[in-house]
Design an enzyme around this catalytic site. Structure first.
Site, short mmCIF file in Angstrom:
data_model
loop_
_atom_site.label_atom_id
_atom_site.label_comp_id
_atom_site.label_asym_id
_atom_site.label_seq_id
_atom_site.Cartn_x
_atom_site.Cartn_y
_atom_site.Cartn_z
N ASP A 52 11.30 60.99 72.55
CA ASP A 52 11.95 60.47 73.75
C ASP A 52 11.61 61.34 74.95
O ASP A 52 11.29 62.54 74.79
CB ASP A 52 13.47 60.44 73.57
CG ASP A 52 13.92 59.40 72.57
OD1 ASP A 52 13.17 58.42 72.35
OD2 ASP A 52 15.01 59.56 71.99
N TYR A 80 13.47 69.70 63.46
CA TYR A 80 13.95 69.69 64.84
C TYR A 80 14.96 70.80 65.06
O TYR A 80 15.73 71.15 64.16
CB TYR A 80 14.64 68.36 65.17
CG TYR A 80 13.77 67.14 65.09
CD1 TYR A 80 13.09 66.67 66.21
CD2 TYR A 80 13.64 66.43 63.89
CE1 TYR A 80 12.30 65.52 66.14
CE2 TYR A 80 12.86 65.30 63.81
CZ TYR A 80 12.18 64.85 64.94
OH TYR A 80 11.40 63.72 64.86
N ASP A 94 22.77 60.00 73.56
CA ASP A 94 22.18 61.25 74.05
C ASP A 94 22.59 61.45 75.50
O ASP A 94 23.35 60.64 76.08
CB ASP A 94 20.65 61.27 73.88
CG ASP A 94 19.93 60.18 74.67
OD1 ASP A 94 20.51 59.65 75.64
OD2 ASP A 94 18.79 59.85 74.31
N ARG A 198 19.69 61.68 67.23
CA ARG A 198 20.84 61.28 68.05
C ARG A 198 21.83 60.43 67.26
O ARG A 198 23.02 60.43 67.56
CB ARG A 198 20.40 60.57 69.32
CG ARG A 198 19.50 59.42 69.16
CD ARG A 198 18.86 59.10 70.51
NE ARG A 198 17.64 58.34 70.35
CZ ARG A 198 17.40 57.19 70.97
NH1 ARG A 198 18.30 56.69 71.78
NH2 ARG A 198 16.27 56.56 70.79
#
Length: 322
Positions: A52, A80, A94, A198
């Protein structure tokens, strides 16, 4: 836009390889591909795994014929580092969305570490996850995020994913822009392809009755490739940063070192007889004596059969490292 779009366009090149890029925040993955096309001097650039715009970190790009390797990178596990804010939920799960709910007074400040750890454990392992409604998943031929922007109620189905590691690194009390008490969790997640971080933030917040959303996301690894080895898009010299097809393939697969004659035969599509070679469940990287990736092969019943050839006349970026 960042500096790569103002740098001189490279001369046309057919050089092939894998380019690891540390994506900056504010750019789409398509922006990075566009910049790489300019800097590499070719239109033949693809990526393995979208990030993103808000996210930073590792993008794996394929240049010229090495785009064929991306098929095998997309499905690899990923790591991550992220920040999950408990206390507020947003329309996009988010920080880019609008806050649409906040925890009742006192709930966030009353949270205890063991409660958070218990809910994190429930989101670890093989789980069913419903993707965010602003994901790129197609519904009746349209992206879910496009339908959501049109005000259409998007109902996505849960899908199986694997969260192999979900670790809370720290918990920091804070006050949001709306004045609400929130708790920011720094987390590390290792997960299968197709997992939405998310959505983990959203589901963790729901399970704690606080609401939750993602405020920061950085991808640090895809399979064997790490962001520590990635180049800065503003300063990268593509010719210097490229991993050769043989190097990249050797990171991804077992290797088969060929003779000159075998390299020629395989390049012509012939099956190779391999004495006492064990069967392989996945592709094997077939490497010529000069270090060039001849192709990916399947090995079964004492023979190697070509799965994907790599052009012999396309300049590559050096021999495989030993």
């Amino acid at each position: 836009m960042p500096d790569p779009f103002t740098r001189p366009r490279a001369e046309p090149s057919t050089r092939s390889g894998i380019l690891l890029v540390d994506k900056p925040g504010g750019m789409t993955s398509h922006d990075v591909v566009s910049a790489a096309r300019r800097l590499a001097g070719t239109r033949k650039v693809g990526h393995a795994g979208t990030l993103d715009p808000m996210a930073t970190g590792l993008l794996v790009l394929g240049i010229n014929s090495s785009t064929r390797l991306l098929t095998f990178v997309v499905g690899l596990d990923k790591e991550y580092l992220a920040t999950i804010r408990l206390g507020e939920a947003t329309t996009t799960d988010d920080a880019e969305g609008q806050v649409n709910s906040s925890a009742a007074a006192g709930i966030v400040t009353a949270l205890r570490q063991h409660e958070i750890d218990a809910r994190v454990d429930e989101l670890t392992g093989d789980i069913e996850q419903t993707p965010s409604t602003v994901s790129a998943i197609k519904v009746d031929g349209k992206r879910a995020y496009a339908l959501a922007r049109e005000g259409i109620d998007v109902q996505l189905k849960p899908r199986p994913v694997t969260v192999s590691e979900f670790e809370v690194l720290s918990c920091t009390p804070a006050t949001s822009a709306t004045g609400a008490d929130v708790l920011d969790l720094a987390v590390r997640v290792v997960c299968s392809s197709g997992t939405y971080i998310r959505a983990l933030a959203r589901d963790l917040g729901r399970s704690l009755d606080t609401g939750g959303h993602l405020t920061a996301l950085r991808r640090t690894r895809i399979g064997p490739f790490t962001v520590d080895a990635a180049a800065d898009l503003d300063t990268v010299v593509v010719a210097d940063a490229l991993l050769s097809p043989a190097h990249a393939a050797s990171e991804l697969f077992s290797t088969l070192h060929l003779s000159d004659e075998q390299s020629i035969d395989l390049g012509h599509g012939k099956r190779l007889a391999l004495r006492d070679a064990p069967d392989e469940t996945g592709p094997v990287a077939a490497i010529a004596p000069d270090g060039r990736l001849v192709g990916l092969v399947g090995v079964s019943a004492g023979a190697a059969k070509i799965l994907a050839n790599f052009p012999a006349d396309e300049p590559q970026s050096g021999p495989v490292e030993s």
